[in-house]
Design a protein around this motif. Structure first.
Motif, PDB file in Angstrom:
ATOM      1  N   GLN A 171      -3.154 -87.450 -32.735  1.00 56.01           N
ATOM      2  CA  GLN A 171      -4.583 -87.440 -32.420  1.00 56.01           C
ATOM      3  C   GLN A 171      -5.123 -86.009 -32.424  1.00 56.01           C
ATOM      4  OE1 GLN A 171      -5.627 -89.773 -28.977  1.00 56.01           O
ATOM      5  NE2 GLN A 171      -4.146 -91.385 -29.477  1.00 56.01           N
ATOM      6  N   THR A 172      -6.422 -85.890 -32.612  1.00 53.16           N
ATOM      7  CA  THR A 172      -7.079 -84.592 -32.654  1.00 53.16           C
ATOM      8  C   THR A 172      -8.144 -84.525 -31.574  1.00 53.16           C
ATOM      9  OG1 THR A 172      -6.750 -84.409 -35.049  1.00 53.16           O
ATOM     10  CG2 THR A 172      -8.437 -83.008 -34.070  1.00 53.16           C
ATOM     11  N   PHE A 173      -8.080 -83.485 -30.754  1.00 54.99           N
ATOM     12  CA  PHE A 173      -9.065 -83.302 -29.692  1.00 54.99           C
ATOM     13  C   PHE A 173     -10.306 -82.635 -30.256  1.00 54.99           C
ATOM     14  CE2 PHE A 173     -10.557 -80.561 -26.049  1.00 54.99           C
ATOM     15  CZ  PHE A 173     -11.245 -81.589 -25.421  1.00 54.99           C
ATOM     16  N   VAL A 174     -11.458 -83.197 -29.956  1.00 51.53           N
ATOM     17  CA  VAL A 174     -12.728 -82.683 -30.471  1.00 51.53           C
ATOM     18  C   VAL A 174     -13.645 -82.322 -29.307  1.00 51.53           C
ATOM     19  CG1 VAL A 174     -14.729 -83.143 -31.926  1.00 51.53           C
ATOM     20  CG2 VAL A 174     -12.516 -84.184 -32.479  1.00 51.53           C
ATOM     21  N   SER A 175     -14.138 -81.109 -29.310  1.00 58.20           N
ATOM     22  CA  SER A 175     -15.115 -80.675 -28.315  1.00 58.20           C
ATOM     23  C   SER A 175     -16.014 -79.640 -28.980  1.00 58.20           C
ATOM     24  CB  SER A 175     -14.419 -80.069 -27.089  1.00 58.20           C
ATOM     25  OG  SER A 175     -15.369 -79.682 -26.113  1.00 58.20           O
ATOM     26  N   ARG A 176     -17.209 -80.062 -29.348  1.00 55.04           N
ATOM     27  CA  ARG A 176     -18.143 -79.163 -30.041  1.00 55.04           C
ATOM     28  C   ARG A 176     -19.553 -79.337 -29.493  1.00 55.04           C
ATOM     29  NH1 ARG A 176     -16.804 -79.264 -36.552  1.00 55.04           N
ATOM     30  NH2 ARG A 176     -14.535 -79.011 -36.381  1.00 55.04           N
ATOM     31  N   ILE A 177     -20.276 -78.232 -29.473  1.00 54.36           N
ATOM     32  CA  ILE A 177     -21.679 -78.215 -29.075  1.00 54.36           C
ATOM     33  C   ILE A 177     -22.511 -77.851 -30.302  1.00 54.36           C
ATOM     34  CG2 ILE A 177     -23.413 -76.994 -27.699  1.00 54.36           C
ATOM     35  CD1 ILE A 177     -21.667 -78.864 -26.084  1.00 54.36           C
ATOM     36  N   ILE A 178     -23.572 -78.606 -30.552  1.00 51.42           N
ATOM     37  CA  ILE A 178     -24.465 -78.320 -31.679  1.00 51.42           C
ATOM     38  C   ILE A 178     -25.877 -78.100 -31.149  1.00 51.42           C
ATOM     39  CG2 ILE A 178     -25.356 -79.111 -33.888  1.00 51.42           C
ATOM     40  CD1 ILE A 178     -22.416 -80.948 -32.445  1.00 51.42           C
ATOM     41  N   PRO A 179     -26.319 -76.835 -31.008  1.00 50.05           N
ATOM     42  CA  PRO A 179     -27.677 -76.580 -30.516  1.00 50.05           C
ATOM     43  C   PRO A 179     -28.726 -77.147 -31.472  1.00 50.05           C
ATOM     44  CG  PRO A 179     -26.323 -74.610 -30.359  1.00 50.05           C
ATOM     45  CD  PRO A 179     -25.557 -75.588 -31.193  1.00 50.05           C
ATOM     46  N   VAL A 180     -29.733 -77.774 -30.901  1.00 48.56           N
ATOM     47  CA  VAL A 180     -30.836 -78.328 -31.693  1.00 48.56           C
ATOM     48  C   VAL A 180     -32.057 -77.421 -31.610  1.00 48.56           C
ATOM     49  CG1 VAL A 180     -32.394 -80.304 -31.940  1.00 48.56           C
ATOM     50  CG2 VAL A 180     -29.986 -80.673 -31.368  1.00 48.56           C
ATOM     51  N   GLY A 181     -32.244 -76.795 -30.469  1.00 50.88           N
ATOM     52  CA  GLY A 181     -33.380 -75.895 -30.320  1.00 50.88           C
ATOM     53  C   GLY A 181     -33.289 -75.109 -29.033  1.00 50.88           C
ATOM     54  N   THR A 182     -34.072 -74.031 -28.967  1.00 48.76           N
ATOM     55  CA  THR A 182     -34.108 -73.194 -27.764  1.00 48.76           C
ATOM     56  C   THR A 182     -35.553 -72.905 -27.390  1.00 48.76           C
ATOM     57  OG1 THR A 182     -34.042 -71.122 -29.034  1.00 48.76           O
ATOM     58  CG2 THR A 182     -31.924 -72.065 -28.338  1.00 48.76           C
ATOM     59  N   LYS A 183     -35.762 -72.586 -26.126  1.00 44.14           N
ATOM     60  CA  LYS A 183     -37.099 -72.235 -25.642  1.00 44.14           C
ATOM     61  C   LYS A 183     -36.967 -71.225 -24.516  1.00 44.14           C
ATOM     62  CE  LYS A 183     -39.320 -75.139 -22.997  1.00 44.14           C
ATOM     63  NZ  LYS A 183     -40.115 -76.304 -22.523  1.00 44.14           N
ATOM     64  N   ALA A 184     -37.656 -70.111 -24.650  1.00 47.72           N
ATOM     65  CA  ALA A 184     -37.679 -69.115 -23.579  1.00 47.72           C
ATOM     66  C   ALA A 184     -38.856 -69.431 -22.663  1.00 47.72           C
ATOM     67  CB  ALA A 184     -37.818 -67.719 -24.163  1.00 47.72           C
ATOM     68  N   THR A 185     -38.579 -69.784 -21.426  1.00 49.85           N
ATOM     69  CA  THR A 185     -39.653 -70.092 -20.485  1.00 49.85           C
ATOM     70  C   THR A 185     -40.157 -68.848 -19.772  1.00 49.85           C
ATOM     71  OG1 THR A 185     -38.028 -70.629 -18.765  1.00 49.85           O
ATOM     72  CG2 THR A 185     -38.822 -72.448 -20.139  1.00 49.85           C
ATOM     73  N   SER A 186     -39.347 -67.791 -19.788  1.00 51.66           N
ATOM     74  CA  SER A 186     -39.778 -66.494 -19.270  1.00 51.66           C
ATOM     75  C   SER A 186     -38.868 -65.428 -19.852  1.00 51.66           C
ATOM     76  CB  SER A 186     -39.723 -66.454 -17.737  1.00 51.66           C
ATOM     77  OG  SER A 186     -38.382 -66.506 -17.271  1.00 51.66           O
ATOM     78  N   ALA A 187     -39.407 -64.245 -20.038  1.00 52.50           N
ATOM     79  CA  ALA A 187     -38.608 -63.141 -20.591  1.00 52.50           C
ATOM     80  C   ALA A 187     -39.311 -61.822 -20.334  1.00 52.50           C
ATOM     81  CB  ALA A 187     -38.378 -63.334 -22.081  1.00 52.50           C
ATOM     82  N   ASN A 188     -38.543 -60.854 -19.889  1.00 48.56           N
ATOM     83  CA  ASN A 188     -39.049 -59.492 -19.769  1.00 48.56           C
ATOM     84  C   ASN A 188     -37.913 -58.543 -20.125  1.00 48.56           C
ATOM     85  OD1 ASN A 188     -37.461 -59.077 -17.335  1.00 48.56           O
ATOM     86  ND2 ASN A 188     -39.054 -60.222 -16.225  1.00 48.56           N
ATOM     87  N   ALA A 189     -38.082 -57.269 -19.836  1.00 48.28           N
ATOM     88  CA  ALA A 189     -37.087 -56.285 -20.258  1.00 48.28           C
ATOM     89  C   ALA A 189     -35.743 -56.438 -19.557  1.00 48.28           C
ATOM     90  CB  ALA A 189     -37.629 -54.874 -20.023  1.00 48.28           C
ATOM     91  N   SER A 190     -35.703 -57.078 -18.394  1.00 48.84           N
ATOM     92  CA  SER A 190     -34.450 -57.145 -17.643  1.00 48.84           C
ATOM     93  C   SER A 190     -33.889 -58.553 -17.457  1.00 48.84           C
ATOM     94  CB  SER A 190     -34.640 -56.514 -16.256  1.00 48.84           C
ATOM     95  OG  SER A 190     -35.678 -57.166 -15.540  1.00 48.84           O
ATOM     96  N   THR A 191     -34.742 -59.580 -17.498  1.00 50.87           N
ATOM     97  CA  THR A 191     -34.264 -60.945 -17.284  1.00 50.87           C
ATOM     98  C   THR A 191     -34.920 -61.918 -18.252  1.00 50.87           C
ATOM     99  OG1 THR A 191     -35.958 -61.461 -15.631  1.00 50.87           O
ATOM    100  CG2 THR A 191     -33.866 -60.529 -14.828  1.00 50.87           C
ATOM    101  N   ALA A 192     -34.298 -63.062 -18.420  1.00 50.87           N
ATOM    102  CA  ALA A 192     -34.866 -64.114 -19.269  1.00 50.87           C
ATOM    103  C   ALA A 192     -34.351 -65.463 -18.801  1.00 50.87           C
ATOM    104  CB  ALA A 192     -34.494 -63.892 -20.733  1.00 50.87           C
ATOM    105  N   THR A 193     -35.167 -66.476 -18.956  1.00 50.51           N
ATOM    106  CA  THR A 193     -34.767 -67.853 -18.688  1.00 50.51           C
ATOM    107  C   THR A 193     -34.922 -68.631 -19.979  1.00 50.51           C
ATOM    108  OG1 THR A 193     -35.497 -67.741 -16.382  1.00 50.51           O
ATOM    109  CG2 THR A 193     -35.201 -69.932 -17.342  1.00 50.51           C
ATOM    110  N   VAL A 194     -33.823 -69.216 -20.452  1.00 45.90           N
ATOM    111  CA  VAL A 194     -33.810 -69.879 -21.749  1.00 45.90           C
ATOM    112  C   VAL A 194     -33.253 -71.290 -21.624  1.00 45.90           C
ATOM    113  CG1 VAL A 194     -32.882 -69.843 -24.110  1.00 45.90           C
ATOM    114  CG2 VAL A 194     -33.530 -67.697 -22.980  1.00 45.90           C
ATOM    115  N   GLU A 195     -33.950 -72.247 -22.229  1.00 43.23           N
ATOM    116  CA  GLU A 195     -33.468 -73.625 -22.278  1.00 43.23           C
ATOM    117  C   GLU A 195     -32.849 -73.888 -23.642  1.00 43.23           C
ATOM    118  OE1 GLU A 195     -36.617 -76.295 -21.347  1.00 43.23           O
ATOM    119  OE2 GLU A 195     -36.976 -75.441 -19.347  1.00 43.23           O
ATOM    120  N   VAL A 196     -31.674 -74.514 -23.651  1.00 44.85           N
ATOM    121  CA  VAL A 196     -30.996 -74.872 -24.891  1.00 44.85           C
ATOM    122  C   VAL A 196     -30.825 -76.390 -24.923  1.00 44.85           C
ATOM    123  CG1 VAL A 196     -28.954 -74.583 -26.345  1.00 44.85           C
ATOM    124  CG2 VAL A 196     -29.739 -72.681 -24.905  1.00 44.85           C
ATOM    125  N   TRP A 197     -31.410 -77.021 -25.926  1.00 51.10           N
ATOM    126  CA  TRP A 197     -31.270 -78.474 -26.114  1.00 51.10           C
ATOM    127  C   TRP A 197     -30.183 -78.682 -27.157  1.00 51.10           C
ATOM    128  CZ3 TRP A 197     -34.726 -81.702 -29.778  1.00 51.10           C
ATOM    129  CH2 TRP A 197     -34.423 -83.066 -29.646  1.00 51.10           C
TER     130      TRP A 197
END
Length: 271
Positions: A171-197
């Motif tokens: 048997q073969t173990f499969v574990s993969r993530i495939i990003p569909v899209g991203t969205k930055a809900t906030s971002a500045n020079a020092s911090t950022a909040t990003v959603e990954v679907w």
């Protein structure tokens, strides 16, 4: 951020909002035993277990591309690596993530790929991933939590793996993530909040598998901080969905799924 890469910053702070991921298409199929497979057809217990793995998500894509000083070309024709679930291809960029909103989204997407890969089941690779992705002040605690989760005999048994984290014979173990899209809900020079679907593939491919490969959909929100000329994860939250309606397609046979996993290598760079 990369394991040994030099950084390259780009411009000031621009490019907020939604972005796209550059991911080639992958094939469809037909079934383990000829049954239809819906978007979330695995047992609830397996989904819960997968959630434990993905919830700790924030480092595998990075480890996959770390330490490679290859050229910046994205059209690599390299054959898949020996491990069926390992990422393939040369590192497309020699520098790290840009110091802006788009760079933060790229970091989050790639961290998702890394944290959701089968390499998290290898202690050495897991440690390298965690140290590359997390901020120094949280990496140690996160590594301890992950070590406990991935070394749990009950956890490994529940997902069909041997006590050492390897897949059963044939048997073969499969574990993969495939990003569909991203969205930055906030971002500045020092911090950022990003959603990954993203969608994930998880399970055991092969005849006799009790946990056949199934897909799930999640959105993970990452809190990132600019540290040492790179984006680092300080915290994250995960939730289910959005989940699309499944098409009327027959799930692939175990043999076809195993062949696809062996022939189509994963990605080292998500966007």
């Amino acid at each position: 951020m990369s394991l040994g890469d030099e950084r390259e910053t780009s411009g000031g702070y621009g490019g907020t909002g939604q972005t796209r991921t550059r991911l080639p298409d992958s094939g469809g199929g037909d079934g383990y035993g000829g049954t239809r497979r819906g978007g979330r057809s695995s047992s609830r217990s397996l989904v819960t277990v997968v959630g434990v793995v993905v919830v700790l998500i924030a480092a595998i894509a990075f480890a996959n591309r770390g330490g490679d000083d290859a050229s910046t070309k994205t059209g690599s024709t390299d054959k898949p690596a020996t491990s069926p679930t390992a990422a393939t291809g040369k590192t497309p960029v020699k520098s790290g993530f840009a110091h802006d909103s788009q760079g933060a989204q790229s970091a989050a997407a790639n961290y998702s790929v890394a944290l959701g890969s089968a390499e998290m089941f290898n202690a050495d690779r897991r440690h390298a991933i965690v140290n590359a992705v997390y901020a120094p002040d949280v990496a140690s605690a996160r590594q301890s939590d992950l070590d406990k989760a991935y070394s749990s005999e009950q956890f490994l048994t529940n997902i069909g793996l041997n006590k050492d984290g390897s897949a059963p014979s044939g048997q073969t173990f499969v574990s993969r993530i495939i990003p569909v899209g991203t969205k930055a809900t906030s971002a500045n020079a020092s911090t950022a909040t990003v959603e990954v679907w993203y969608t994930s593939l998880f399970g055991l491919s092969g005849n006799g598998s009790t946990n056949p490969v199934s897909e799930s959909w999640y959105t993970t929100t990452y809190q990132l901080k600019w540290i040492g000329n790179d984006w680092k994860v300080t915290d994250f939250q995960q939730k289910d969905g959005p989940v699309p309606v499944g098409r009327d397609q027959t799930a692939s046979t175990a043999d076809d799924m195993t062949k696809a996993i062996e022939e189509y290598g994963g990605f080292t760079y998500a966007r």
